[in-house]
Design an enzyme around this catalytic site. Structure first.
Site, mmCIF file in Angstrom:
data_model
loop_
_atom_site.group_PDB
_atom_site.id
_atom_site.type_symbol
_atom_site.label_atom_id
_atom_site.label_comp_id
_atom_site.label_asym_id
_atom_site.label_seq_id
_atom_site.Cartn_x
_atom_site.Cartn_y
_atom_site.Cartn_z
ATOM 1 N N ASP A 124 -9.132 -43.712 9.110
ATOM 2 C CA ASP A 124 -10.118 -43.728 8.064
ATOM 3 C C ASP A 124 -9.764 -43.002 6.665
ATOM 4 O O ASP A 124 -9.753 -43.101 5.771
ATOM 5 C CB ASP A 124 -11.460 -42.852 8.701
ATOM 6 C CG ASP A 124 -12.916 -43.232 7.738
ATOM 7 O OD1 ASP A 124 -12.480 -43.790 6.715
ATOM 8 O OD2 ASP A 124 -13.632 -42.259 7.917
ATOM 9 N N HIS A 150 -8.511 -45.566 3.750
ATOM 10 C CA HIS A 150 -8.692 -45.112 2.329
ATOM 11 C C HIS A 150 -7.382 -44.799 1.814
ATOM 12 O O HIS A 150 -7.062 -43.542 1.757
ATOM 13 C CB HIS A 150 -10.105 -44.386 2.032
ATOM 14 C CG HIS A 150 -11.060 -44.974 2.593
ATOM 15 N ND1 HIS A 150 -12.045 -45.308 1.808
ATOM 16 C CD2 HIS A 150 -11.729 -44.825 3.796
ATOM 17 C CE1 HIS A 150 -12.943 -45.923 2.464
ATOM 18 N NE2 HIS A 150 -13.128 -45.590 3.647
ATOM 19 N N GLU A 155 -23.322 -45.355 8.345
ATOM 20 C CA GLU A 155 -22.539 -44.107 8.703
ATOM 21 C C GLU A 155 -23.546 -43.016 8.297
ATOM 22 O O GLU A 155 -23.678 -42.254 7.275
ATOM 23 C CB GLU A 155 -21.402 -44.045 7.596
ATOM 24 C CG GLU A 155 -20.357 -42.905 8.008
ATOM 25 C CD GLU A 155 -19.258 -42.693 7.222
ATOM 26 O OE1 GLU A 155 -18.389 -41.801 7.534
ATOM 27 O OE2 GLU A 155 -19.097 -43.388 6.046
ATOM 28 N N TRP A 174 -12.681 -35.966 2.192
ATOM 29 C CA TRP A 174 -13.620 -36.063 3.348
ATOM 30 C C TRP A 174 -12.962 -35.361 4.617
ATOM 31 O O TRP A 174 -13.603 -35.065 5.714
ATOM 32 C CB TRP A 174 -13.809 -37.517 3.823
ATOM 33 C CG TRP A 174 -14.648 -38.081 2.780
ATOM 34 C CD1 TRP A 174 -15.953 -38.032 2.772
ATOM 35 C CD2 TRP A 174 -14.273 -38.792 1.597
ATOM 36 N NE1 TRP A 174 -16.331 -38.863 1.556
ATOM 37 C CE2 TRP A 174 -15.310 -39.383 0.855
ATOM 38 C CE3 TRP A 174 -12.914 -39.201 1.266
ATOM 39 C CZ2 TRP A 174 -15.296 -39.977 -0.425
ATOM 40 C CZ3 TRP A 174 -12.933 -40.049 -0.046
ATOM 41 C CH2 TRP A 174 -14.143 -40.538 -0.874
ATOM 42 N N HIS A 207 -9.028 -49.304 9.530
ATOM 43 C CA HIS A 207 -10.213 -48.694 8.600
ATOM 44 C C HIS A 207 -9.433 -47.491 7.986
ATOM 45 O O HIS A 207 -9.179 -46.427 8.539
ATOM 46 C CB HIS A 207 -11.232 -48.480 9.284
ATOM 47 C CG HIS A 207 -12.537 -48.038 8.337
ATOM 48 N ND1 HIS A 207 -13.456 -48.744 7.662
ATOM 49 C CD2 HIS A 207 -12.770 -46.709 7.641
ATOM 50 C CE1 HIS A 207 -14.234 -48.115 6.952
ATOM 51 N NE2 HIS A 207 -13.480 -46.910 6.719
ATOM 52 N N GLN A 267 -18.053 -47.825 -3.538
ATOM 53 C CA GLN A 267 -18.309 -46.507 -3.062
ATOM 54 C C GLN A 267 -19.621 -46.162 -3.426
ATOM 55 O O GLN A 267 -20.129 -45.385 -2.591
ATOM 56 C CB GLN A 267 -17.078 -45.633 -3.217
ATOM 57 C CG GLN A 267 -17.364 -44.374 -2.835
ATOM 58 C CD GLN A 267 -17.108 -43.948 -1.353
ATOM 59 O OE1 GLN A 267 -16.002 -43.762 -0.975
ATOM 60 N NE2 GLN A 267 -18.405 -43.776 -0.503
ATOM 61 N N HIS A 316 -18.890 -50.659 5.271
ATOM 62 C CA HIS A 316 -19.121 -49.264 5.834
ATOM 63 C C HIS A 316 -20.756 -49.537 6.008
ATOM 64 O O HIS A 316 -21.734 -49.842 5.247
ATOM 65 C CB HIS A 316 -19.016 -48.381 4.714
ATOM 66 C CG HIS A 316 -17.969 -47.788 4.564
ATOM 67 N ND1 HIS A 316 -16.710 -48.713 4.063
ATOM 68 C CD2 HIS A 316 -17.247 -46.527 4.432
ATOM 69 C CE1 HIS A 316 -15.598 -48.133 3.991
ATOM 70 N NE2 HIS A 316 -15.829 -46.721 4.183
#
Length: 423
Positions: free
Chosen positions: A307, A57, A211, A313, A55, A150, A208
């Site tokens: 991630d 991005h 979360e 983030w 996982h 997203q 996702h």
């Protein structure tokens, strides 16, 4: 290629590995060397299949500080910041950052990555960029792409059509984010729509899912239902699933068997969720990760993902999956011998299973993709963040690091410290 005297993750020692035509041809003791092949002495170090990140991005990686820093450090500010950044993106910049990250990954023995790519930008710039990157890195890294809405596939105007366009362009996996839709009902509906889309196209699903710290965020239950209904066993993943750390035990006692029965895998992201979740808690404070040991005991395939690396983030990270495994081990309190090895599996064989990687492993016939780590076993590899002595792809060495040793200059003595040797 012939490697002599390796140690395998299952504990076998003194094992030779012969490679021919990019595949593992034989595994065993005292293998004869083919004519013209100079054997490589592995020195008894750990030979392991490559690390796999289940996982990530990649469209946002290495953007930290652009256009500004996430001051609160929260998930929601990160999402808002990504919205500010998207209009500023160019294909060239995405490609440049992604290729730089892939170099980091290969140097650390990370040779397979599943990356979510945002499809809520009507231009689909990031999709086009990462499809280009996928082809560029194919000789040395498997990059699997997830069409990720997203901003919500129902909440964001045009997102469903853009997701379908991304799939037609060659994106591999159907993604979603049901807990970010406007209502719980919309979230459940998005799961249905996306799972049916994947079933029609014969694709995998990676959402996702939940979360959140909210124990009433229960979309993984809906995901398991539709995976069962549509016969998607083994092709569906729920990523994050952090709401499970807030749920009562009676409900979880029902939920985990449903996930296992449906053949749904789970990806935890310990580095990120330990920092993003529980932000509103004072004390007691939730740990921010799903129930990894309980899921594993139930037979659910659980992998770990990195991630984020240096993005809206998360300001840290270095593509080191041993760092991810170590954080998962600590957050889940998995310090028993078998549990620590399971954390290593979460960044290798379990992650490879969720990605459906073909020919992954150390058996004859598998692809000759492997690492030589300066450790004697998987637990020691986690403890030391072991040096990647060799990184091999299709039987060719594509990265190497010198063996690390520290020389101490102390009053009255000179000592070389080897952290793999108990004193």
């Amino acid at each position: 290629m012939l490697l002599r005297n390796t140690t395998l993750p299952d504990g076998r020692t003194g094992v030779d590995v012969l490679v021919a035509d990019g595949r593992i041809a034989a595994v065993g003791p005292n293998l004869p060397a083919p004519e013209g092949v100079e054997p490589i002495d592995a020195g008894g170090w750990l030979l392991a299949p490559p690390f796999v990140d289940a996982h990530f991005h990649m469209d946002s990686t290495l953007t930290y500080g652009t256009p500004r820093v996430n001051r609160s450090g929260t998930l929601l500010e990160g999402i808002a910041l990504w919205g500010e950044l998207k209009p500023l993106l160019t294909q060239e910049a995405i490609v440049e950052r992604a290729l730089a990250y892939c170099d980091w990954a290969v140097a650390r023995g990370l040779l397979a990555i599943r990356s979510h790519v945002d499809v809520c930008d009507p231009r689909l710039l990031a999709v086009e960029a990462l499809l280009h990157v996928r082809e560029r890195v194919k000789p040395y890294l498997d990059l699997q792409l997830v069409a990720f809405p997203q901003d919500g596939v129902l909440r964001s105007p045009g997102a469903l059509a853009q997701l379908q366009r991304a799939l037609e362009m060659g994106v591999d996996v159907v993604g979603g984010i049901p807990h970010f839709e406007r209502t719980s009902a919309d979230g459940a509906e998005s799961v249905r729509v996306l799972c049916e889309l994947a079933a029609e196209r014969g694709l995998r699903v990676d959402m996702h899912c939940d979360e959140s710290d909210d124990p009433m965020s229960r979309h993984v239950e809906t995901l398991a239902f539709h995976a069962q209904r549509l016969g998607l066993h083994g092709r569906v993943v729920g990523s994050h699933v952090t709401s499970m750390h807030s749920m009562d035990n009676d409900y979880v006692a029902k939920l985990i068997p449903l996930i296992a029965e449906a053949g749904v895998g789970v990806v935890a992201n310990p580095l990120i969720n330990i920092t993003l979740q529980g932000r509103r808690d004072t004390y007691p404070k939730r740990r921010g990760m799903t129930r990894v040991p309980e899921l594993m005991v139930a037979g659910v395939t659980v992998a770990f993902g990195h991630d984020c690396v240096m993005d809206p983030w998360y300001p840290l990270g270095s593509a080191d999956m041993l760092e991810v495994a170590a954080m998962g081990l600590h957050v889940a309190q998995m310090t028993g011998t078998d549990a620590m090895r399971a954390c290593y599996d979460a960044v290798t064989v379990h992650a490879a299973r969720l990605l459906g990687l073909d020919g992954y492993g150390l058996e004859p016939g598998c692809r000759a993709d492997f690492l030589l780590l300066r450790a004697r076993d998987p637990v020691e590899a986690i403890r030391l963040r072991a040096t990647r002595l060799l990184v091999v792809r299709a039987g060719e060495v594509i990265a190497r690091s010198p063996a690390a040793a520290t020389t101490l200059h102390l009053p009255g003595r000179l000592a070389t410290v080897d952290f793999t040797r108990p004193r």
